[in-house]
Design a protein around this motif. Structure first.
Motif, mmCIF file in Angstrom:
data_model
loop_
_atom_site.group_PDB
_atom_site.id
_atom_site.type_symbol
_atom_site.label_atom_id
_atom_site.label_comp_id
_atom_site.label_asym_id
_atom_site.label_seq_id
_atom_site.Cartn_x
_atom_site.Cartn_y
_atom_site.Cartn_z
ATOM 1 N N SER A 162 12.649 70.579 -48.725
ATOM 2 C CA SER A 162 13.722 69.606 -48.479
ATOM 3 C C SER A 162 13.239 68.174 -48.645
ATOM 4 C CB SER A 162 14.273 69.787 -47.061
ATOM 5 O OG SER A 162 13.363 69.271 -46.090
ATOM 6 N N VAL B 260 25.459 71.849 -39.428
ATOM 7 C CA VAL B 260 25.587 70.681 -38.552
ATOM 8 C C VAL B 260 25.505 71.199 -37.130
ATOM 9 C CG1 VAL B 260 26.960 68.680 -37.890
ATOM 10 C CG2 VAL B 260 27.121 69.571 -40.228
ATOM 11 N N LYS C 259 17.947 67.333 -46.742
ATOM 12 C CA LYS C 259 18.646 67.658 -47.984
ATOM 13 C C LYS C 259 17.843 68.758 -48.676
ATOM 14 C CE LYS C 259 20.924 63.219 -48.659
ATOM 15 N NZ LYS C 259 22.246 63.784 -48.280
ATOM 16 N N GLU D 263 15.198 63.099 -43.700
ATOM 17 C CA GLU D 263 15.520 61.706 -43.382
ATOM 18 C C GLU D 263 15.856 61.585 -41.903
ATOM 19 O OE1 GLU D 263 18.789 58.199 -44.473
ATOM 20 O OE2 GLU D 263 18.816 60.117 -45.545
ATOM 21 N N THR E 139 18.493 64.540 -41.121
ATOM 22 C CA THR E 139 19.119 65.213 -42.261
ATOM 23 C C THR E 139 18.034 65.791 -43.164
ATOM 24 O OG1 THR E 139 21.043 63.753 -42.258
ATOM 25 C CG2 THR E 139 20.586 64.945 -44.299
ATOM 26 N N ALA F 240 26.899 62.283 -41.034
ATOM 27 C CA ALA F 240 25.584 62.378 -41.667
ATOM 28 C C ALA F 240 25.548 63.488 -42.713
ATOM 29 C CB ALA F 240 24.509 62.618 -40.610
ATOM 30 N N ALA F 241 26.360 64.527 -42.483
ATOM 31 C CA ALA F 241 26.453 65.633 -43.442
ATOM 32 C C ALA F 241 27.603 65.458 -44.412
ATOM 33 C CB ALA F 241 26.614 66.959 -42.691
ATOM 34 N N LYS G 74 26.973 73.916 -45.369
ATOM 35 C CA LYS G 74 26.192 72.905 -44.659
ATOM 36 C C LYS G 74 25.911 73.400 -43.248
ATOM 37 C CE LYS G 74 28.410 69.128 -47.224
ATOM 38 N NZ LYS G 74 29.272 67.920 -47.151
ATOM 39 N N GLU H 169 22.633 70.987 -47.269
ATOM 40 C CA GLU H 169 21.947 70.114 -46.323
ATOM 41 C C GLU H 169 22.045 70.674 -44.912
ATOM 42 O OE1 GLU H 169 23.939 66.219 -46.517
ATOM 43 O OE2 GLU H 169 25.387 67.305 -47.736
ATOM 44 N N ASN I 100 17.786 59.851 -39.216
ATOM 45 C CA ASN I 100 19.014 59.052 -39.253
ATOM 46 C C ASN I 100 19.115 58.033 -38.126
ATOM 47 O OD1 ASN I 100 20.203 62.059 -40.385
ATOM 48 N ND2 ASN I 100 20.496 60.225 -41.625
ATOM 49 N N VAL J 172 21.841 69.225 -41.018
ATOM 50 C CA VAL J 172 21.844 68.049 -40.148
ATOM 51 C C VAL J 172 21.720 68.532 -38.708
ATOM 52 C CG1 VAL J 172 23.122 66.023 -39.376
ATOM 53 C CG2 VAL J 172 23.243 66.742 -41.772
#
Length: 347
Positions: free
Chosen positions: A243, A185, A270, A246, A268, A101-102, A183, A209, A248, A211
């Motif tokens: 941001s 995660v 962004k 979303e 997520t 996803a990331a 990122k 991003e 997922n 996640v």
């Protein structure tokens, strides 16, 4: 979040099923902590639901899932702590989907919050990422530090993330890195998810991003709130200010130990770069106005914002912003709040 704790287990309720014997690694006739841990896990469910649970998590093909996670916990004699919101992922496929996803790839720098036994960390490192992990639990810190001692792409800090100086940590690390932006995660402890979102989303100059694996209900509230509903809150304004969120996919509760009473979901965010934030004269005063507006959620803004300006002045500002003078906070979009703030700020 309610989770199963060690005090709720009944050791006498467990016996091996002839159709599903215990794995060979604990079926050795001893009374080691390994055997006791599996008994505690299985005894937290009815016999029927325990068999269903074992069947589901045993389907994963990767060796770094069910048994590996339990062995890692047992190696330190650890039980998940409710106070820390600990819930361990037993399905490595979910970890791979988190990383996907990331779009984690070779050369990325990734921040992981609450690495636990390191199952997600392992996936990130295997993809070629450099990982900074932060965990409050010293036992888990020792576990992952030992597990990845041979990797020069892994570092773990024992800190409470919501109190850590994450910006300072990241800036000092990225200075010597080829990665322009990092990122995040993470399979988050559910009890700190809102605090983490509030801390990370304004860091679009550091992260591209974020996640996160969150409680499903919280994920939906953050990503899909509807105007004029009780779920629409200041956090939704913050999320969309900083941001593009979303939703997922949902993660069934059966994938965790202990099994929570709710499902989870991967979201997520962004992050927008600071130059792309909505145009307000001051983010501090903007969010002060938003929070004040929602403090009197059922009130019209001309009442709830009286400490900023008089009712007549608020009505005038609403009119200039193209909004009804009877507007309530749950009726305004992010763009509406931006226009209202800028009108008031000019006066």
């Amino acid at each position: 979040m309610s989770v199963v704790t060690s005090s709720s287990f009944n050791f006498k309720s467990l016996s091996p099923s002839p159709t599903r014997p215990f794995p060979s690694w604990i079926n050795n006739g001893d009374t080691s902590p390994s055997l006791l841990l599996l008994r505690e896990i299985s005894a937290s469910f009815s016999r029927r639901s325990a068999n269903s649970f074992l069947k589901k998590v045993s389907c994963a093909k990767s060796p770094d899932d069910y048994h590996a996670t339990l062995k890692s916990l047992n190696s330190r004699g650890r039980f998940p702590r409710k106070s820390l919101g600990q819930h361990y992922m037993l399905n490595s496929d979910i970890n791979h989907q988190l990383a996907a996803a990331a779009n984690v790839k070779e050369g990325d720098f990734v921040l992981e919050i609450g690495p636990g036994t390191g199952s997600l960390t392992n996936v990130l490192l295997n993809l070629g990422a450099t990982v900074l992990a932060i965990d409050k639990d010293p036992h888990m810190v020792d576990l992952v530090r030992e597990r990845f001692a041979g990797s020069d792409k892994f570092k773990v800090l024992q800190e409470d993330f919501v109190k850590s100086h994450i910006r300072s940590h990241m800036l000092s690390i990225l200075e010597g890195s080829d990665s322009a932006l990092a990122k995040v995660v993470s399979n988050l402890p559910f009890n700190i998810s809102t605090d983490v979102v509030k801390l990370l989303l304004p860091m679009g100059d550091i992260f591209s991003e974020v996640v996160l694996l969150l409680q499903d209900e919280a994920a939906l509230r953050l990503v899909e709130p509807a105007l004029r509903t009780s779920e629409y809150r200041p956090i939704n304004i913050l999320v969309n200010f900083y941001s593009e969120p979303e939703y997922n996919f949902r993660v069934p509760r059966e994938n965790f130990f202990p099994q929570p009473k709710v499902d989870a979901a991967v979201v997520t965010f962004k992050l927008k770069h600071p130059k792309d934030y909505p145009d307000v004269s001051s983010t501090k005063s903007f969010f002060s106005l938003v929070n004040s507006a929602f403090n009197g959620k059922r009130k019209m803004l001309r009442k709830s914002l009286q400490h900023i300006s008089s009712s007549l002045e608020i009505e005038k500002a609403l009119g200039v912003a193209g909004l009804p003078v009877t507007s309530r906070p749950e009726e305004l979009t992010l763009g509406d709040f931006v226009k209202l703030h800028n009108v008031i700020a000019r006066e």
